[in-house]
Design an enzyme around this catalytic site. Structure first.
Site, short mmCIF file in Angstrom:
data_model
loop_
_atom_site.label_atom_id
_atom_site.label_comp_id
_atom_site.label_asym_id
_atom_site.label_seq_id
_atom_site.Cartn_x
_atom_site.Cartn_y
_atom_site.Cartn_z
N HIS A 53 0.87 -1.18 0.00
CA HIS A 53 0.00 0.00 0.00
C HIS A 53 0.90 1.22 0.00
O HIS A 53 1.53 1.54 1.00
CB HIS A 53 -0.92 0.00 1.22
CG HIS A 53 -1.72 1.26 1.34
ND1 HIS A 53 -2.61 1.66 0.38
CD2 HIS A 53 -1.76 2.23 2.30
CE1 HIS A 53 -3.16 2.81 0.73
NE2 HIS A 53 -2.65 3.18 1.89
N ASP A 55 1.08 5.00 -0.25
CA ASP A 55 0.39 6.28 -0.17
C ASP A 55 1.01 7.29 -1.13
O ASP A 55 2.22 7.50 -1.13
CB ASP A 55 0.46 6.85 1.26
CG ASP A 55 -0.44 6.10 2.22
OD1 ASP A 55 -1.64 6.01 1.94
OD2 ASP A 55 0.06 5.63 3.26
N ASP A 179 -7.72 1.72 2.47
CA ASP A 179 -7.27 2.63 3.53
C ASP A 179 -8.15 3.85 3.77
O ASP A 179 -8.01 4.49 4.81
CB ASP A 179 -5.83 3.08 3.25
CG ASP A 179 -5.12 3.59 4.49
OD1 ASP A 179 -5.51 3.18 5.61
OD2 ASP A 179 -4.19 4.40 4.37
N HIS A 418 -6.29 9.72 -0.45
CA HIS A 418 -7.01 9.74 0.83
C HIS A 418 -6.23 10.36 1.98
O HIS A 418 -6.75 10.42 3.10
CB HIS A 418 -7.46 8.32 1.20
CG HIS A 418 -6.34 7.32 1.31
ND1 HIS A 418 -5.91 6.57 0.24
CD2 HIS A 418 -5.57 6.94 2.35
CE1 HIS A 418 -4.93 5.78 0.61
NE2 HIS A 418 -4.69 5.99 1.90
#
Length: 980
Positions: A53, A55, A179, A418
């Site tokens: 993941h 970001d 997330d 996000h």
């Protein structure tokens, strides 16, 4: 001592000599047989999904994460993750991996040679590397507008198709939202319309999660806006099982299979792992479970991760009969197919998943408002981007554009992440998001000004005025020059707007270049709040009424009158007598204000009913003091979490009415609140169906954490209910202290009733048949905590971190002081029969007119529009996208998304559109192709084509209520024309 040592060596040697040969690669160990997991009769298949993941900015900027710089903040770099994963997949065809964030993968891809690219293509074709989600980022679901979601998803998915498309290419079919901090029904519906068949996420309200886990309902069918979506909630987040994170940053022990080693740990490690599998399997219905092996920025050393994972899988699979599990490398799409084949109908869900809480006093509802200036800037840049793409689409071969929309497209794609628009990144990362947007905005402003200059045939230079909301424009500072003003309308319907131009003096004549007539101008002084916001603000604003064509511009002129003859006076503030209500009247409303404070008291809609309807409507500014933790729970407020110190806000005092400025076209009421850090201007336009409230808040005092709200109280009976929009789309019903699908245990009566608002919130009195809608110019948190009441959090300044990873307090500053935020609310008060008008008004707020100005040269073409149909468009038709895309030589291709913005529940009817008669183009429509919403696959791969097109006829298509359809229109030149 020497003898003793010698003896020890001899003994040790003898022991080793007597040890039998052992194959340390043999996977059989003595594992006792276990009872079957309750509810499962056969072997359970464990779908191992290796993933990372990544970001797109959070603790570090996008570049810092990609290159691996700033290890003092976070160790690791995305480029190394992709490098090492590809190496391992090439070495072993049994391994699989999923990747999500195209913003990173695109950058990595562009650095690779031809041979590496071909290896990656082979991995994709062979199913070893699967792209999941496929957007430019994993976007937020609370603070994003649906148009921005579509754009960023399309940016990523179309790029994937361009690189990997072919006869064997399978586009992503899984929405991977693991997330984001809550989930919207609009996002689920949009994902389905893009061709996604399943949705996976990790965060949901802890009470809802516990109930679903107990009832084995962690997988369900999300029926969002009529779309069906298989939905799976991950077990214990998206990380590897506790103790089995094999990443180089992990502290978990490796799998040591050599029994001669004192570190040998296979029996206990396998036992722990099987126990975890049993626990997870007991909460799912099918004979399949998905194991997410990875986490944030994992696989920095993919060799290490895969080697340990292979050992673990080998031991589990060698003992399947005893432990009841079989592990396979898999993907979410493969897992979803297996689940759907093994179980019957799933439970339906129609609402959304807000608010999210991970504990009784930990509601993630603060980020709905965090960083309000960034949220507003993202919304403004969205508007600039759409206009930029329109101008590019309209440009002829001869038009020399000063840039491209690409830079802003990519910056907007990143900013939907996000941790970006949500306001939950570190400060230096938020600054970087703004930097990217500013660079893209500058490029697009060059496109817009050069494109409109060409269409208007203006001999001088046109400039964009980025700070009109702060009453500053560089090109209008020279009071000795006349001004040419071009105003573009991004809506497909004509509209009327009031344009405000900052000036140094009032000595101009207004001239409408379209009608060739003089026009009315009203001058108004700039408020003290504006001068505090921008010390360079010009002293006056000229306000005039502009009639704008659909998808086009109209032009106006302010002719300087140096002899001051015939110029209009500046509107004066009129004295108000205390004790008498101040009434401001327009064609639609009578609005009553307190003569001392300027506070709104009452609104009459003159058009409602037979003789109008009146309700009390008051407004106050208040604040919640931020909790810093207490004996009940140490949880403080922060960038993510909203936790007020008390269960009611503190009133910030009565404002003072500083100015009452009536005019013929509009009236303004100016207020200042105690201590001077809140001010407000309320505007009532003569012919608008809304009342404009422009608030300015900040710098918020630094003595303690403060969360500022504005609250509207009315005499409407609302039955503890209000409605909030879902990413600008459908309205979702919210009931105080209640969730529609589970029994809510109220632990935070304020924060637990806050919901995200992207564009509007509504309260309705069904008995009176009246409603109040408050439209917002950016995403905010809102709640209705009492009858007839709705409040919006407009700004936050907090002095503690909330322990969710960002490790910074939300303490924004600018120019050495606390951040000042300025925004607008539009109040639409009407009977419920007219309620549908909020859709039309909302489009006006979202698509702000684009204003460019020149102070030299002449303008030959005063008006132009791209919409050429002889049939006026419905006010509920929206052109979501109008973008020129690559095409064959001597042809023009336009990507067009058309939307019917009115749902059937609000009276929406089908809208028919002739595609061959809609746009001004350099030729005739040769043909068109309909695509899925993200424009990366044919519509037949998304829906049943026959039923989808049953109401279409040749080049006329029909949009059902609330439907968005996506087309590529291909044009060829007419024989007699080369440009348009």
């Amino acid at each position: 001592m020497k003898l003793s040592v010698l003896c020890l060596v001899l003994v040790w040697t003898v022991v080793i000599a007597d040890e039998p040969d052992i194959d340390i690669n043999h996977a059989n160990i003595d594992i006792p047989s276990r009872e079957k997991v309750p509810g499962h009769k056969g072997t359970i298949t464990v779908h191992v999904v290796p993933h990372t993941h990544d970001d797109v900015g959070w603790l570090k900027t996008v570049d810092q994460y990609y290159y691996g710089s700033r290890d003092d903040i976070y160790k690791g770099g995305v480029q190394y993750i992709i490098d090492t994963v590809i190496e391992q997949l090439v070495k072993d065809p049994k391994k699989k991996f999923i990747y999500v964030e195209v913003a990173f993968f695109k950058r990595w891809w562009e650095e690779q040679d031809k041979e590496t690219r071909q290896q990656v293509k082979n991995l994709v074709t062979g199913g070893q590397l699967e792209f999941i989600n496929g957007g430019y980022c994993m976007n937020d679901e609370a603070s994003v507008h649906y148009t921005a979601t579509i754009d960023q998803m399309s940016e990523g998915l179309v790029w994937l198709k361009e690189q990997f498309g072919g006869p064997h290419y399978n586009p992503p079919t899984i929405a991977w939202q693991i997330d984001p901090f809550g989930h919207s029904s609009a996002h689920a519906a949009l994902s389905a319309q893009m061709g996604m068949k399943g949705l996976f996420f990790a965060r949901m309200h802890y009470q809802d999660y516990d109930k679903r886990k107990k009832n084995k309902d962690l997988e369900f069918n999300w029926k969002a806006e009529g779309e069906d979506m298989f939905t799976s909630v991950m077990y214990r987040h998206y990380n590897a099982p506790p103790g089995f994170n094999f990443d180089r940053r992990g502290v978990d022990p490796p799998m040591v299979r050599n029994p001669q080693s004192p570190e040998y740990n296979i029996p206990e490690r396998v036992e722990d792992f099987v126990s975890y599998l049993e626990e997870q399997a007991s909460h799912y219905r099918s004979g399949n479970i998905m194991l997410t092996m990875g986490g944030d920025f994992c696989y920095q050393n993919a060799h290490k991760y895969f080697k340990n994972l292979d050992i673990l899988m080998e031991y589990i699979n060698a003992n399947t009969t005893a432990n009841g599990f079989k592990m396979i490398y898999s993907t979410p799409s493969q897992y979803m197919d297996a689940v759907l084949k093994s179980i019957g109908a799933l439970q339906n869900k129609t609402d959304d998943l807000f608010p999210y809480a991970d504990g009784p006093h930990s509601y993630w509802t603060g980020y709905f408002t965090s960083r309000p200036a960034l949220k507003g800037y993202v919304r403004d840049c969205n508007n600039v981007l759409q206009v930029c793409k329109h101008v590019e689409a309209a440009a002829g071969v001869e038009d020399k554009l000063g840039g491209s929309s690409e830079l802003l497209r990519l910056a907007m794609g990143v900013s939907q992440h996000h941790d970006a628009v949500s306001g939950t990144s570190k400060q230096h990362v938020a600054n970087d998001y703004a930097r990217r947007l500013a660079a893209g905005q500058t490029e697009c402003e060059n496109v817009i000004t050069s494109g409109l200059k060409a269409k208007a045939v203006y001999t001088g230079k046109l400039e964009a005025c980025r700070l009109l909301n702060e009453s500053y424009c560089e090109v209008t500072q020279d009071g000795n020059r006349s001004l040419s003003i071009v105003v573009y309308n991004a809506r497909v319907t004509p509209r009327v707007e009031y344009i405000r131009i900052p000036l140094t003096h009032p000595h101009y004549h207004g001239y409408n270049l379209v009608t060739q007539q003089y026009m009315q101008i009203e001058y108004i002084k700039v408020s003290p709040a504006t001068r505090a916001l921008n010390p360079n603000a010009l002293p006056l604003e000229a306000v005039f009424r502009a009639e704008l064509p659909p998808l086009g511009f109209a032009s106006f002129q302010l002719k300087v009158s140096l002899n001051y003859l015939g110029s209009s006076p500046v509107l004066r503030s009129v004295p108000v007598y205390y004790g008498e209500d101040l009434m401001v009247e327009s064609k639609i409303y009578k609005v009553y204000f307190d003569s001392r404070t300027g506070a709104m008291k009452m609104i009459t809609n003159k058009l409602a009913g037979l003789s109008g309807r009146t309700d009390k409507v008051t407004q106050r500014f208040m604040e919640y003091s931020s909790s810093t933790g207490d004996k009940v729970d140490k949880q403080p407020s922060g960038a993510y979490i909203f936790r007020p110190l008390n269960d009611s806000p503190d009133d910030l005092g009565d404002p003072v009415l500083t100015d009452y400025i009536p005019g013929e076209q509009f009236t303004e009421i100016w207020q200042t609140f105690p201590d001077g850090w809140i001010s407000q201007v309320t505007r009532v336009y003569n012919d608008k169906f809304y009342i404009e409230v422009e608030w300015t808040v900040g710098p918020i005092p630094l003595d303690h954490g403060r969360e500022i709200i504005t609250r509207y109280d009315t005499s409407l009976s609302t039955n503890k209910t209000f409605y909030t929009d879902s990413n600008g789309r459908e309205l979702v019903k919210r009931v105080l202290n209640k969730q529609p699908t589970w029994d809510l245990n109220v632990t935070e009566p304020i924060a637990g009733n806050y919901y995200p608002v992207n564009t509007r919130a509504t309260i309705v009195d069904s008995t009176k048949g009246m409603q109040l809608t408050v439209l917002t110019d950016r995403s905010q948190g809102a709640a209705s905590l009492a009858e007839g009441q709705v409040e919006f959090m407009v700004h936050r300044r907090i002095l503690k971190d909330d322990y969710r990873g960002v490790a910074e307090p939300l303490n924004e500053t600018a120019n050495g002081h606390g951040l000042i935020a300025r925004g607008k609310h539009w109040l639409f008060y009407s009977d419920t029969m007219s309620y549908h008008m909020h859709r039309d008004i909302g489009l006006d707020m979202f698509y702000k007119p684009s204003v460019v100005i020149g102070n030299e040269g002449e303008l030959e073409v005063p008006t132009w529009n791209f919409y050429k149909s002889s049939t006026p468009a419905s006010e509920y038709l929206n052109v979501v996208t109008l973008q020129k895309i690559p095409s064959a030589e001597n042809t023009t291709a336009l990507l067009v998304r058309l939307e019917n913005t009115l749902p059937a529940s609000e009276g929406g009817k089908p809208i028919s559109v002739r595609l061959d008669d809609m746009f001004g183009t350099p030729g005739k429509l040769k043909g068109y192709q309909e695509l899925g919403l993200a424009a990366d696959r044919d519509i037949a791969k998304v829906v049943d084509y026959k039923s989808h097109t049953q109401y279409d006829d040749a080049d006329t298509i029909t949009l059902q209520p609330f439907q968005i359809r996506t087309f590529v229109l291909n044009f060829v030149p007419n024989e007699t024309e080369n440009t348009f």
